[in-house]
Structures are given as C-alpha cells and as structure tokens.
Motif scaffolding. Structure first.
Motif, PDB file in Angstrom:
ATOM      1  N   LEU A 105       0.845  -1.194   0.000  1.00 34.99           N
ATOM      2  CA  LEU A 105       0.000   0.000   0.000  1.00 34.99           C
ATOM      3  C   LEU A 105       0.878   1.242   0.000  1.00 34.99           C
ATOM      4  CD1 LEU A 105      -2.708   1.556   0.486  1.00 34.99           C
ATOM      5  CD2 LEU A 105      -2.245   1.273   2.949  1.00 34.99           C
ATOM      6  N   THR A 106       0.632   2.143  -0.957  1.00 34.94           N
ATOM      7  CA  THR A 106       1.307   3.436  -0.996  1.00 34.94           C
ATOM      8  C   THR A 106       0.269   4.520  -1.267  1.00 34.94           C
ATOM      9  OG1 THR A 106       1.759   3.536  -3.387  1.00 34.94           O
ATOM     10  CG2 THR A 106       3.316   2.277  -2.023  1.00 34.94           C
ATOM     11  N   SER A 107       0.731   5.748  -1.210  1.00 30.81           N
ATOM     12  CA  SER A 107      -0.193   6.852  -1.476  1.00 30.81           C
ATOM     13  C   SER A 107      -0.670   6.859  -2.923  1.00 30.81           C
ATOM     14  CB  SER A 107       0.478   8.185  -1.139  1.00 30.81           C
ATOM     15  OG  SER A 107       1.632   8.387  -1.935  1.00 30.81           O
ATOM     16  N   ALA A 108       0.071   6.204  -3.821  1.00 33.12           N
ATOM     17  CA  ALA A 108      -0.341   6.165  -5.232  1.00 33.12           C
ATOM     18  C   ALA A 108      -1.691   5.472  -5.373  1.00 33.12           C
ATOM     19  CB  ALA A 108       0.728   5.461  -6.074  1.00 33.12           C
ATOM     20  N   GLU A 109      -1.877   4.352  -4.655  1.00 34.51           N
ATOM     21  CA  GLU A 109      -3.153   3.632  -4.731  1.00 34.51           C
ATOM     22  C   GLU A 109      -4.264   4.425  -4.031  1.00 34.51           C
ATOM     23  OE1 GLU A 109       0.115   1.171  -5.551  1.00 34.51           O
ATOM     24  OE2 GLU A 109      -0.298   2.039  -3.566  1.00 34.51           O
ATOM     25  N   ALA A 110      -3.912   5.095  -2.931  1.00 33.77           N
ATOM     26  CA  ALA A 110      -4.907   5.921  -2.251  1.00 33.77           C
ATOM     27  C   ALA A 110      -5.355   7.068  -3.148  1.00 33.77           C
ATOM     28  CB  ALA A 110      -4.348   6.449  -0.938  1.00 33.77           C
ATOM     29  N   LEU A 111      -4.407   7.704  -3.799  1.00 33.04           N
ATOM     30  CA  LEU A 111      -4.723   8.802  -4.711  1.00 33.04           C
ATOM     31  C   LEU A 111      -5.588   8.306  -5.862  1.00 33.04           C
ATOM     32  CD1 LEU A 111      -4.115  11.812  -5.480  1.00 33.04           C
ATOM     33  CD2 LEU A 111      -2.202  10.933  -6.843  1.00 33.04           C
ATOM     34  N   TRP A 112      -5.198   7.186  -6.438  1.00 31.73           N
ATOM     35  CA  TRP A 112      -5.964   6.626  -7.558  1.00 31.73           C
ATOM     36  C   TRP A 112      -7.385   6.296  -7.116  1.00 31.73           C
ATOM     37  CZ3 TRP A 112      -8.529   1.994  -8.154  1.00 31.73           C
ATOM     38  CH2 TRP A 112      -8.979   1.711  -9.436  1.00 31.73           C
ATOM     39  N   SER A 113      -7.525   5.670  -5.943  1.00 33.26           N
ATOM     40  CA  SER A 113      -8.852   5.251  -5.467  1.00 33.26           C
ATOM     41  C   SER A 113      -9.767   6.442  -5.232  1.00 33.26           C
ATOM     42  CB  SER A 113      -8.710   4.443  -4.171  1.00 33.26           C
ATOM     43  OG  SER A 113      -7.977   3.263  -4.372  1.00 33.26           O
ATOM     44  N   LEU A 114      -9.277   7.457  -4.524  1.00 28.81           N
ATOM     45  CA  LEU A 114     -10.121   8.613  -4.221  1.00 28.81           C
ATOM     46  C   LEU A 114     -10.531   9.344  -5.487  1.00 28.81           C
ATOM     47  CD1 LEU A 114      -8.385   9.998  -1.003  1.00 28.81           C
ATOM     48  CD2 LEU A 114     -10.403   8.534  -1.164  1.00 28.81           C
ATOM     49  N   ARG A 115      -9.620   9.482  -6.428  1.00 27.54           N
ATOM     50  CA  ARG A 115      -9.972  10.135  -7.692  1.00 27.54           C
ATOM     51  C   ARG A 115     -10.941   9.286  -8.493  1.00 27.54           C
ATOM     52  NH1 ARG A 115      -4.083  12.801  -9.510  1.00 27.54           N
ATOM     53  NH2 ARG A 115      -4.208  14.571  -8.042  1.00 27.54           N
ATOM     54  N   TRP A 116     -10.814   7.982  -8.394  1.00 25.47           N
ATOM     55  CA  TRP A 116     -11.742   7.084  -9.096  1.00 25.47           C
ATOM     56  C   TRP A 116     -13.152   7.246  -8.534  1.00 25.47           C
ATOM     57  CZ3 TRP A 116     -14.166   2.357  -7.419  1.00 25.47           C
ATOM     58  CH2 TRP A 116     -14.740   1.604  -8.456  1.00 25.47           C
ATOM     59  N   TYR A 117     -13.269   7.318  -7.212  1.00 19.27           N
ATOM     60  CA  TYR A 117     -14.590   7.516  -6.607  1.00 19.27           C
ATOM     61  C   TYR A 117     -15.213   8.841  -7.041  1.00 19.27           C
ATOM     62  CZ  TYR A 117     -13.783   3.616  -3.378  1.00 19.27           C
ATOM     63  OH  TYR A 117     -13.551   2.376  -2.834  1.00 19.27           O
ATOM     64  N   MET A 118     -14.392   9.863  -7.194  1.00 21.18           N
ATOM     65  CA  MET A 118     -14.913  11.182  -7.516  1.00 21.18           C
ATOM     66  C   MET A 118     -15.297  11.328  -8.989  1.00 21.18           C
ATOM     67  SD  MET A 118     -15.049  12.600  -4.609  1.00 21.18           S
ATOM     68  CE  MET A 118     -15.519  14.255  -5.132  1.00 21.18           C
ATOM     69  N   ASN A 119     -15.049  10.312  -9.785  1.00 20.18           N
ATOM     70  CA  ASN A 119     -15.454  10.318 -11.191  1.00 20.18           C
ATOM     71  C   ASN A 119     -16.932   9.909 -11.272  1.00 20.18           C
ATOM     72  OD1 ASN A 119     -15.929   9.888 -13.911  1.00 20.18           O
ATOM     73  ND2 ASN A 119     -14.140   8.597 -14.234  1.00 20.18           N
ATOM     74  N   PRO A 120     -17.813  10.753 -11.790  1.00 23.11           N
ATOM     75  CA  PRO A 120     -19.242  10.409 -11.841  1.00 23.11           C
ATOM     76  C   PRO A 120     -19.523   9.091 -12.557  1.00 23.11           C
ATOM     77  CG  PRO A 120     -18.934  12.730 -12.330  1.00 23.11           C
ATOM     78  CD  PRO A 120     -17.559  12.119 -12.304  1.00 23.11           C
ATOM     79  N   ALA A 121     -18.659   8.691 -13.490  1.00 20.74           N
ATOM     80  CA  ALA A 121     -18.885   7.446 -14.221  1.00 20.74           C
ATOM     81  C   ALA A 121     -18.839   6.229 -13.301  1.00 20.74           C
ATOM     82  CB  ALA A 121     -17.847   7.302 -15.331  1.00 20.74           C
ATOM     83  N   THR A 122     -18.176   6.362 -12.171  1.00 19.09           N
ATOM     84  CA  THR A 122     -18.089   5.261 -11.215  1.00 19.09           C
ATOM     85  C   THR A 122     -19.422   5.007 -10.531  1.00 19.09           C
ATOM     86  OG1 THR A 122     -15.785   5.880 -10.811  1.00 19.09           O
ATOM     87  CG2 THR A 122     -16.801   4.434  -9.205  1.00 19.09           C
TER      88      THR A 122
END
Length: 520
Positions: A105-122
C-alpha cells in the motif's frame, strides 16, 4: 496542524456477548453465515445494499473506519491531521500493509482510489456528499510522498471523516488499480482486508478466502477497525431469503451464524440447546411522532402531557424485553456522543399531565395515532401508550394501516401522532437532521425550530469533539422541552450462532463481522 486521530487510540474490547475464550489461531475450515438476499455487486459503494456492504467490508478497507461506538478512527491511515483552517486532512499511511495481489500500500493507490470515486462514471453512492451537493466539497486530492495523502475541502465540515467511513460508501475503500479490467470496467475488489473474494455463485453463496498476509491493527475487535483476525480459512455467506428456512439451517448446523434474526423468533431460539442469541442496540430509532402543526397538538402543553402520561420504561420492556434500554434522545445510545444528560427523561407523572391538559383546554377530543403491523413492536408500543394515556384522560384512537400508506402519510406530514421507526444514522448530526427541517418544504420533518436548525447546521461544521458534544446536549434539552416526539429506544439487532462458535457478536452498525470468529 492539529492531530485528530491517533493509531494508539484505546480499543473498546470485545462487544457484549462475544466469547471470552482464547482463540486457537488459524484453522482450515469454513464458517457459514446467512444472508437474507444475495449481494448486488462486488464494487464498494456502487450497486449495493446492506448485505453487499457487509460482505465487501471483509475484503476492503478505507483510510478510516467506525469503532464499536461509531466514532471514527484510523484504519489504513496511521494518523489523521487537520490543518488549522479545518479544510485540509493529511492521512499518513500505515506501513507493512499489502493488497491481496501482494503489492504494498502506498499513497499512489490511495490517490488513484479517491480520484476514481470522484469520477461520476463510477456511480459511487457517496459522490453527492463530497462534490458540493452535500456536506462537503473536495477541491484537491494530492500525494506529496509515498506515505501521505492529503484531501482539501472547500469549507470545514465535521461530516467528512464519517462520510469516508460509512459502510454504504464501501468505507471509501482503498483499492489496487488491478480491481479494474483493461477497459476501465469493474472486475473484482483487490483490497487489503482479512479476506479476499473466492467464489460468488449468484443466488447461492459468496465465499471468501483468508488473506494470510493481512496486517491487522492490534487489540481486540473494535467496529471495523482493530482486531481483524481471520481464524477460518474460508467464510461462506449463504443466501437464504426465508427467515424460517434460515432458522432451520441454524438449528440443523447447516449454517453457523444467523444474521437479521426476526424479533418474533428470538424467544424460541433462546430456548434451543446449542444456540446462542445476543442483541445490541442499533442506530435505528423507534418512537411516537407528534405533528406540531396539528390544531390540537401544536400546543406544547398537550405534547408534554402526553409524554408525562407514558411509562416509557414499561413500554420498552413490554415490547422489547431487556435487550435494549430506553433512549429519549435522537442520538443513539451506542453513540460516543450520547451523554448521561441525554439518558434522562422526566418520570411518569399523571397529576402533572392532567394539570397541563387542563391548562391547554383539552376536553377529551380523540387523538389519532397511526400504526402498522409490519413492525409489531411499534404496534405494541402504540397499544401500551393508548392505555397509559387514558389514565391521564387522553383519548387515543389507533388507526391501523399498511406500512406503505403510513410512509406516505409520514412524508406528507398528514397525521396527529404515529408510532414510527427510523433506519440507522451513524453520526449525531444526521440523527437530528433526520428529524429536523423546515416543514413548509419538507413536511416529513417533525421539528422545525429555527434555533435548533441553526445548531444542527453548526454541528455539521465544527470538528472539535467537545464543541459538538455541547451542541448535541443543547439540542437534547431543546428537544425535550418542545417535545415534537416521544422517543422510546434504539431497535435491537439480533445475532444468533451455534454454541461451538466463538467470538461472534452483534454491534450498533448491524453489519455481520466474521473476523475474530472461530469454531471451537
């Protein structure tokens, strides 16, 4: 920068009813728990319901999570710091955590996950709560180094961390990008939880496999945070829609744990050898609502008289037994914000009730109370209230209707009184918001005092726990003084299991947890 939460927070220990027997360690066996319906997907916070959340939260974890008392604590974060202006949260990640695919686990996956959630397409359920339409608006998500993730809000709010922790948000799980297919569509969760997805046979079961490299927080089980020991090699959630069939499966040993035990089955199950039944107060709410705009009940003396005519402890004991205690507060009794002040209510006083009725000019006019039989406890509470109120000279007439019709009447505010049940809210601000609002635009709301609404709005902004506690205590005093409802108790959540199963326990969230559970 202000420290909000520490990794070294004191843990609450095993929930009431959990076995104190020393666990034997890992074993090569399968634990079987019931689901009353199949899960809807494996995507956290996507196509979901309560069963979906419960299963998924064995596989995935977020930066923070709810403790046993529904306060928020770090999970994948080692600590959480808040900037002086209350807008920027800095999450320092724990070391030694790995995903189910072996990646660290690194901040890269955390960053990717949070940005993925904030995408309306999700189509993440909790996007409206964090994109400015709800309590918060995220303006920036950044990863300054491999162990740090920062989230900046447009304005301070006390609901940001509780939103991240919400089970219906999937705990805002931090996922590995390999959870998606090459085309960006959802594949399966690659998380950090104690179990990972094994086999999902739709309509039959969901089987999870132990993740042997899971990095648990220390201490005993504490909500969704500490003590997530996976004793069983596999956990199989069995889909059994019929409650009678589920009970038969438990009695025969076809399943080990029965979730969502119907209240009418509790007494019988408690007489069965080899079966254990335990209850925990949930965050749901049962009470008698009063329409403060009704020509008769708008007089606060009428509302107070009705409250003083009732022996609420006797009502609760008579309808629920001793599985939960009465609670006069909108804040659930299991909440960390439920203070001693909020446990107090005036004792039954028939003489005082009669004096208030006389002052209000009450002449025995009938007061209609809407009830339903779908939730027997609410019906029984109404019958008891009718009898008790009669002793003070209050004439209550019960109007029985189906639940859908009652909901429609509630939504329109079309009632004098009604015996009602609310679903769970996991933050005290939301518990009050559930009841409060401007009746002109939201007629379902029962309390529209402007000063109270301002306090509720304030409770959603301040992050200082002491300030929030003071607000909730003030709100309780106002609520009891104005009496827009007579709150009775928080509904119990019942969990049953075979006597050779240890470590099982219900808790206020009502989600079944199969970590920390073993077969003896």
């Amino acid at each position: 920068m202000r420290r909000l939460l520490l990794a070294a927070t004191a843990l609450l220990g095993l929930a009431a009813g959990a076995s104190a027997q020393t666990p034997p360690g890992r074993g090569d066996y399968t634990l079987r728990a019931s689901l009353n319906s199949d899960i809807r997907s494996t995507q956290p916070g996507g196509n979901r319901d309560a069963n979906t959340d419960a299963v998924q939260l064995h596989m995935v974890e977020g930066l923070v999570a709810f403790r046993e008392d529904t306060s928020v604590a770090p999970l994948l974060a080692e600590r959480v710091d808040l900037s002086p202006d209350g807008r920027t949260y800095t999450f320092t990640l724990r070391q030694g955590v790995t995903f189910h695919n072996g990646a660290p686990l690194t901040s890269a996956e955390a960053l990717w996950s949070l940005r993925w959630y904030m995408n309306p397409a999700t189509q993440w359920r909790c996007l409206p709560d964090l994109d400015g339409r709800g309590a918060a608006k995220i303006t920036a998500i950044e990863a300054p180094d491999a162990r740090t993730i920062t989230v900046t809000l447009e304005r301070p709010t006390a609901l940001f961390l509780p939103t991240l922790a919400r089970p219906d948000c999937g705990g805002t799980a931090i996922l590995h990008p390999s959870s998606l297919n090459a085309d960006g569509t959802w594949r399966a969760p690659v998380g950090t939880g104690p179990y990972r997805l094994g086999e999902w046979r739709r309509g039959q079961y969901v089987e999870l496999e132990r993740f042997d490299n899971y990095a648990s927080l220390p201490g005993p089980r504490d909500g969704f945070t500490g003590g997530k020991t996976a004793h069983a090699a596999r956990v199989r959630f069995m889909v059994i829609p019929d409650a009678s069939a589920t009970k038969a499966a438990l009695l025969s040993g076809a399943i080990d744990v029965m979730a969502d035990v119907p209240a009418p089955e509790v007494a019988d199950l408690r007489t069965r050898p080899g079966v254990v039944v335990r209850a925990s107060p949930s965050m749901g709410l049962t009470g008698i609502l009063i329409q403060t705009r009704d020509p008769l009940m708008r007089d606060v003396r009428m509302r107070r008289a009705l409250a003083l005519s009732l022996d609420t402890e006797a009502i609760v004991t008579g309808t629920i037994g001793n599985d939960v205690r009465p609670n006069p507060s909108p804040v659930p009794s299991a909440s960390a914000f439920h203070s001693d002040l909020q446990a107090a209510r005036p004792a039954r006083d028939i003489a005082a009730a009669r004096r208030l009725l006389a002052e209000a000019g009450y002449r025995g006019q009938p007061i209609r109370m809407i009830v339903n039989r779908r939730y027997p406890n609410t019906y029984d509470a109404a019958v008891a209230a009718q009898s008790m109120a009669e002793e003070a000279g209050i004439r209550i007439e019960l109007e029985v209707m189906d639940w859908a019709t009652q909901l429609d009447r509630y939504t329109r505010g079309d009632y004098q009184t009604m015996s009602f049940i609310y679903s769970a809210r996991l933050d005290p601000s939301l518990s009050y918001e559930m009841l409060s609002g401007p009746k002109d635009s939201q007629p379902r709301k029962i309390w529209d005092d402007p000063e109270a609404l301002a306090l509720i709005a304030r409770s959603m902004e301040v992050t200082d726990q002491a300030q929030r506690q003071a607000i909730f205590d003030d709100l309780f005093r106002r609520f009891m003084d104005q009496t827009p409802a007579i709150l009775l108790y928080n509904q119990p959540d019942y969990l049953a299991w075979r006597a050779n199963i240890h470590g099982a326990a219900p808790w206020p969230s009502t989600h079944t947890r199969m970590w920390g559970v073993w077969r003896g």
